[in-house]
Design a protein around this motif. Structure first.
Motif, short mmCIF file in Angstrom:
data_model
loop_
_atom_site.label_atom_id
_atom_site.label_comp_id
_atom_site.label_asym_id
_atom_site.label_seq_id
_atom_site.Cartn_x
_atom_site.Cartn_y
_atom_site.Cartn_z
N SER A 169 0.86 -1.17 0.00
CA SER A 169 0.00 0.00 0.00
C SER A 169 0.90 1.23 0.00
O SER A 169 1.61 1.47 0.97
CB SER A 169 -0.90 -0.02 1.24
N ASN A 170 0.89 1.97 -1.12
CA ASN A 170 1.68 3.19 -1.18
C ASN A 170 0.78 4.35 -0.80
O ASN A 170 0.07 4.92 -1.62
CB ASN A 170 2.27 3.40 -2.58
N ASP A 171 0.83 4.70 0.48
CA ASP A 171 0.01 5.76 1.04
C ASP A 171 0.74 7.09 1.05
O ASP A 171 0.33 8.02 1.75
CB ASP A 171 -0.39 5.39 2.48
N PHE A 172 1.81 7.20 0.27
CA PHE A 172 2.67 8.37 0.33
C PHE A 172 2.63 9.14 -1.00
O PHE A 172 2.04 8.67 -1.97
CB PHE A 172 4.09 7.94 0.71
N ASP A 173 3.25 10.30 -1.04
CA ASP A 173 3.15 11.20 -2.19
C ASP A 173 4.25 11.00 -3.22
O ASP A 173 4.58 11.95 -3.95
CB ASP A 173 3.16 12.67 -1.71
N GLU A 174 4.84 9.82 -3.28
CA GLU A 174 5.87 9.57 -4.28
C GLU A 174 5.85 8.11 -4.71
O GLU A 174 5.38 7.24 -3.98
CB GLU A 174 7.25 9.94 -3.73
N VAL A 175 6.35 7.90 -5.91
CA VAL A 175 6.51 6.53 -6.41
C VAL A 175 7.62 5.88 -5.59
O VAL A 175 8.61 6.52 -5.26
CB VAL A 175 6.89 6.56 -7.91
N VAL A 176 7.43 4.61 -5.25
CA VAL A 176 8.47 3.86 -4.54
C VAL A 176 9.07 2.86 -5.53
O VAL A 176 8.37 2.34 -6.39
CB VAL A 176 7.91 3.15 -3.28
N VAL A 177 10.37 2.65 -5.43
CA VAL A 177 11.05 1.68 -6.29
C VAL A 177 11.72 0.64 -5.40
O VAL A 177 12.47 0.99 -4.49
CB VAL A 177 12.09 2.34 -7.21
N LEU A 178 11.42 -0.63 -5.68
CA LEU A 178 11.95 -1.74 -4.91
C LEU A 178 12.85 -2.61 -5.79
O LEU A 178 12.61 -2.73 -6.99
CB LEU A 178 10.82 -2.65 -4.41
N LEU A 179 13.85 -3.22 -5.19
CA LEU A 179 14.56 -4.34 -5.78
C LEU A 179 13.92 -5.56 -5.15
O LEU A 179 13.84 -5.66 -3.92
CB LEU A 179 16.05 -4.30 -5.45
N LYS A 180 13.39 -6.46 -5.97
CA LYS A 180 12.67 -7.61 -5.44
C LYS A 180 13.29 -8.88 -6.00
O LYS A 180 13.46 -9.02 -7.21
CB LYS A 180 11.19 -7.53 -5.81
N ILE A 181 13.65 -9.79 -5.10
CA ILE A 181 14.28 -11.06 -5.48
C ILE A 181 13.40 -12.20 -5.00
O ILE A 181 13.03 -12.26 -3.82
CB ILE A 181 15.70 -11.17 -4.89
N TYR A 182 13.06 -13.09 -5.94
CA TYR A 182 12.27 -14.28 -5.62
C TYR A 182 13.16 -15.50 -5.75
O TYR A 182 13.86 -15.66 -6.75
CB TYR A 182 11.13 -14.46 -6.62
N LEU A 183 13.11 -16.39 -4.78
CA LEU A 183 13.70 -17.71 -4.88
C LEU A 183 12.49 -18.66 -4.91
O LEU A 183 11.92 -19.00 -3.87
CB LEU A 183 14.63 -18.00 -3.71
N ILE A 184 12.09 -19.03 -6.13
CA ILE A 184 10.83 -19.75 -6.32
C ILE A 184 11.07 -21.25 -6.20
O ILE A 184 11.93 -21.81 -6.86
CB ILE A 184 10.22 -19.41 -7.69
#
Length: 189
Positions: A169-184
């Motif tokens: 949930s981005n409840d803030f006034d800016e875009v957030v950028v994540l690095l996301k790593i999945y070990l499936i």
């Protein structure tokens, strides 16, 4: 090999959409749950051979139509800025997934993304067949784990079992950028 199986999900999704079928229609005809089909199409799990065949039969896909070519292994991998591939995810509106890298590790598949989350974006909690690592590159976002809201800010790292329902949930006034790593984890069903 696992990367080939993961990319089959993209191909199945394109075939389903080309035939103008919904997840529910394919599920009903194949006997595979809509949730599992969604996980396969959205690269959140690797299908077993029996599940893959049921879906292929339902979509009238011949094995020769699928791209099963392995990628050549190099001594190293370099992904330059802007070389990722955008992936559409039906279950993640206002989240932009940029696929950077995939590799097989033992009985797992490693997938690396950057994820941009628009202001005001909300994704309801879902689960995956993966262990997940999230690192905040910029902005801040509320990560929803079970019923807990965890504030993540630039430089924060979150590591968790993806089978736990999780959302954002981005409840803030800016875009957030994540690095996301999945070990499936390979699906054994």
């Amino acid at each position: 090999m696992d990367d080939i199986l993961m990319n089959i999900g993209k191909q199945l999704k394109r075939a389903r959409q080309k035939r103008e079928l919904t997840l529910q229609q394919v599920a009903r005809r194949s006997g595979v749950s809509p949730g599992l089909i969604s996980k396969i199409e959205n690269l959140r799990t690797t299908p077993s051979l029996s599940v893959l065949l049921k879906i292929m039969q339902t979509l009238s896909i011949d094995l020769s139509e699928l791209d099963l070519s392995p990628k050549d292994q190099e001594d190293y991998v370099l992904i330059k800025n802007g070389q990722g591939t955008q992936e559409e995810r039906e279950d993640s509106q206002n989240l932009e997934y940029q696929h950077l890298f995939s590799s097989s590790i033992s009985d797992h598949n490693l997938r690396v993304y950057t994820v941009s989350i628009a202001k005001g974006a909300y994704r309801k909690p879902i689960s995956t067949d993966a262990t997940e690592l999230v690192y905040v590159l910029s902005g801040k976002v509320n990560y929803l784990l079970k019923k807990e809201k965890v504030l993540l800010e630039k430089g924060d790292l979150l590591f968790f079992d993806g089978s736990i329902p999780h959302g954002v949930s981005n409840d803030f006034d800016e875009v957030v950028v994540l690095l996301k790593i999945y070990l499936i984890h390979q699906y054994k069903g």
